[in-house]
Enzyme design. Structure first.
Site, PDB file in Angstrom:
ATOM      1  N   LYS A  12       2.648  39.043  51.437  1.00  0.00           N
ATOM      2  CA  LYS A  12       2.595  37.820  52.265  1.00  0.00           C
ATOM      3  C   LYS A  12       3.050  38.149  53.679  1.00  0.00           C
ATOM      4  CE  LYS A  12       7.194  37.076  52.852  1.00  0.00           C
ATOM      5  NZ  LYS A  12       7.848  37.441  54.066  1.00  0.00           N
ATOM      6  N   PRO A  99       4.668  48.375  51.067  1.00  0.00           N
ATOM      7  CA  PRO A  99       5.945  49.033  51.354  1.00  0.00           C
ATOM      8  C   PRO A  99       7.136  48.159  50.962  1.00  0.00           C
ATOM      9  CG  PRO A  99       4.804  48.411  53.391  1.00  0.00           C
ATOM     10  CD  PRO A  99       3.856  48.141  52.267  1.00  0.00           C
ATOM     11  N   ALA A 102      10.209  45.567  53.553  1.00  0.00           N
ATOM     12  CA  ALA A 102       9.314  45.586  54.709  1.00  0.00           C
ATOM     13  C   ALA A 102       9.048  44.207  55.291  1.00  0.00           C
ATOM     14  CB  ALA A 102       7.984  46.227  54.306  1.00  0.00           C
ATOM     15  N   GLY A 103       9.523  43.131  54.611  1.00  0.00           N
ATOM     16  CA  GLY A 103       9.234  41.773  55.077  1.00  0.00           C
ATOM     17  C   GLY A 103       7.917  41.246  54.540  1.00  0.00           C
ATOM     18  N   GLY A 106       6.712  42.273  48.692  1.00  0.00           N
ATOM     19  CA  GLY A 106       6.005  42.998  47.625  1.00  0.00           C
ATOM     20  C   GLY A 106       6.732  42.883  46.290  1.00  0.00           C
ATOM     21  N   GLY A 107       8.042  43.044  46.290  1.00  0.00           N
ATOM     22  CA  GLY A 107       8.821  42.959  45.044  1.00  0.00           C
ATOM     23  C   GLY A 107       8.735  41.566  44.436  1.00  0.00           C
ATOM     24  N   SER A 108       8.781  40.536  45.289  1.00  0.00           N
ATOM     25  CA  SER A 108       8.688  39.151  44.801  1.00  0.00           C
ATOM     26  C   SER A 108       7.309  38.883  44.217  1.00  0.00           C
ATOM     27  CB  SER A 108       8.937  38.165  45.947  1.00  0.00           C
ATOM     28  OG  SER A 108      10.233  38.337  46.452  1.00  0.00           O
ATOM     29  N   ASP A 141      11.559  34.494  47.675  1.00  0.00           N
ATOM     30  CA  ASP A 141      10.125  34.453  47.996  1.00  0.00           C
ATOM     31  C   ASP A 141       9.233  34.304  46.761  1.00  0.00           C
ATOM     32  OD1 ASP A 141      10.505  34.733  50.721  1.00  0.00           O
ATOM     33  OD2 ASP A 141      10.383  36.929  50.678  1.00  0.00           O
TER      34      ASP A 141
HETATM   35  O1  C5P Z   1      16.413  36.024  47.660  1.00  0.00           O
HETATM   36  P1  C5P Z   1      16.350  37.429  48.159  1.00  0.00           P
HETATM   37  O2  C5P Z   1      16.917  38.411  47.185  1.00  0.00           O
HETATM   38  O3  C5P Z   1      15.020  37.819  48.652  1.00  0.00           O
HETATM   39  O4  C5P Z   1      17.283  37.463  49.446  1.00  0.00           O
HETATM   40  C1  C5P Z   1      17.793  38.649  50.002  1.00  0.00           C
HETATM   41  C2  C5P Z   1      18.947  38.292  50.912  1.00  0.00           C
HETATM   42  O5  C5P Z   1      18.462  37.616  52.062  1.00  0.00           O
HETATM   43  C3  C5P Z   1      19.948  37.331  50.279  1.00  0.00           C
HETATM   44  O6  C5P Z   1      20.943  38.040  49.596  1.00  0.00           O
HETATM   45  C4  C5P Z   1      20.483  36.598  51.483  1.00  0.00           C
HETATM   46  O7  C5P Z   1      21.491  37.361  52.098  1.00  0.00           O
HETATM   47  C5  C5P Z   1      19.315  36.552  52.445  1.00  0.00           C
HETATM   48  N1  C5P Z   1      18.561  35.282  52.398  1.00  0.00           N
HETATM   49  C6  C5P Z   1      19.122  34.141  52.982  1.00  0.00           C
HETATM   50  N2  C5P Z   1      18.438  32.957  52.956  1.00  0.00           N
HETATM   51  C7  C5P Z   1      17.212  32.879  52.393  1.00  0.00           C
HETATM   52  C8  C5P Z   1      16.630  34.015  51.816  1.00  0.00           C
HETATM   53  C9  C5P Z   1      17.328  35.212  51.838  1.00  0.00           C
HETATM   54  O8  C5P Z   1      20.234  34.194  53.509  1.00  0.00           O
HETATM   55  N3  C5P Z   1      16.562  31.713  52.403  1.00  0.00           N
END
Ligand code: C5P
Length: 302
Positions: A12, A99, A102-103, A106-108, A141
């Protein structure tokens, strides 16, 4: 013959991303327009007695219990047993192209594909809302992937509102090979913007922060971009190169470091993706030309 099922898990991009405030659980409330793009991991699910096993090819990634695919499979299996279904297993193969860190989520996407794939392989036929609720536990995500190809997300990512008139066109994704920690980017943004668990400087309902397609395209905006670009100034040069090569909308995806540019035509996008590594010789990066998706590859499985 063994039962088997294959799925493509798309990446995405965020066409718009605002960070509203910090929540008491430490996550941040967002308003973001997410769009699936045609860069895929591939997963295959094969029925086996009771065990869950994972084999990985393509880009290297640990295949132990820390992998989101195994976490998703374990969560679904546990839920199934808790609801009185007999225990079932699966051997999963993941071919990794997107990757990591990477933003591009992919894992999600892999986690969502695992819930979708095993839901079918194990003949659960649970509705996607239920799978999205389970997925939200695995990562912010994940819920988006049940309502793609385009959606507004809010909360920490668990509230998903599909968008029907999704933007069409081609995207050049450029991934400079720099590891970026999402948590660190959010922390830095919060500190810079003065967001704390106690206070909420931007106290706006996320629905009020959903500009029109025209406004979005006129003003590319990702609140997290300046944090990652300040940390890695090289990304500014990548952005400028994408503009020089004809990209009309150049922005960072998620917490980065992947940058993308929109193009009206496939040929133009493909030419730019081929040129990027040449123009930016000496910088370790990968570039792809991919379409914005019109349909979600998961939709036909439900
Ligand atoms: O949910 P995910 O594991 O992708 O999030 C990774 C890190 O990004 C979280 O541990 C948090 O520090 C930050 N995050 C956040 N607010 C979000 C999504 C992610 O602070 N809405």
């Amino acid at each position: 013959m063994k039962q088997q099922l294959s799925l493509q898990a798309p990446a995405k991009i965020n066409l718009y991303l605002r960070v509203l405030n910090q929540r008491s659980d430490g996550f941040h409330n967002l308003s973001s327009l997410m769009h699936m793009v045609g860069l895929y991991d591939r997963l295959t699910f094969e029925a086996q007695e009771t065990d869950l096993t994972l084999a990985i090819s393509g880009n290297p990634l640990p295949s132990d219990a820390s992998n989101l695919v195994l976490k998703a499979a374990t969560l679904l299996q546990k839920e199934m047993i808790d609801e009185g279904y007999p225990r079932k297993g699966a051997h999963i193969t993941l071919h990794k192209t997107i990757p990591v860190s990477a933003g591009l989520a992919g894992g999600s996407s892999d986690a969502a594909a695992t819930l979708v794939g095993l839901n079918r392989l194990w003949s659960l036929f649970w509705p996607k809302q239920k799978l999205a609720r389970l997925g939200a536990v695995l990562g912010s995500d994940v819920p988006f992937f049940f309502d793609g190809p385009a959606a507004w997300i809010s909360g920490r990512g668990e509230k998903v509102t599909p968008v029907s008139d999704n933007i069409q066109g081609w995207v050049v994704l450029v991934h400079p090979e720099i590891p970026v920690s999402t948590a660190a980017v959010f922390r830095a943004y919060a500190s810079r913007a003065g967001l704390t668990k106690q206070g909420s400087p931007l106290n706006i309902k996320p629905e009020k922060l959903r500009p029109s397609e025209t406004e979005i395209l006129a003003h590319p905006l990702n609140d997290l971009e300046s944090v990652t670009l300040t940390r890695f100034p090289l990304l500014n040069a990548v952005k400028q190169t994408l503009r020089d090569l004809g990209g009309v909308f150049v922005l960072m995806s998620g917490s980065g470091p992947t940058l993308f540019a929109l193009f009206g035509h496939q040929e133009e996008a493909e030419k730019t993706a081929r040129q990027m590594p040449k123009v930016m010789r000496g910088t370790a990066l990968k570039a792809w030309a991919v379409p914005l998706l019109w349909t979600s590859p998961f939709e036909e499985i439900f």
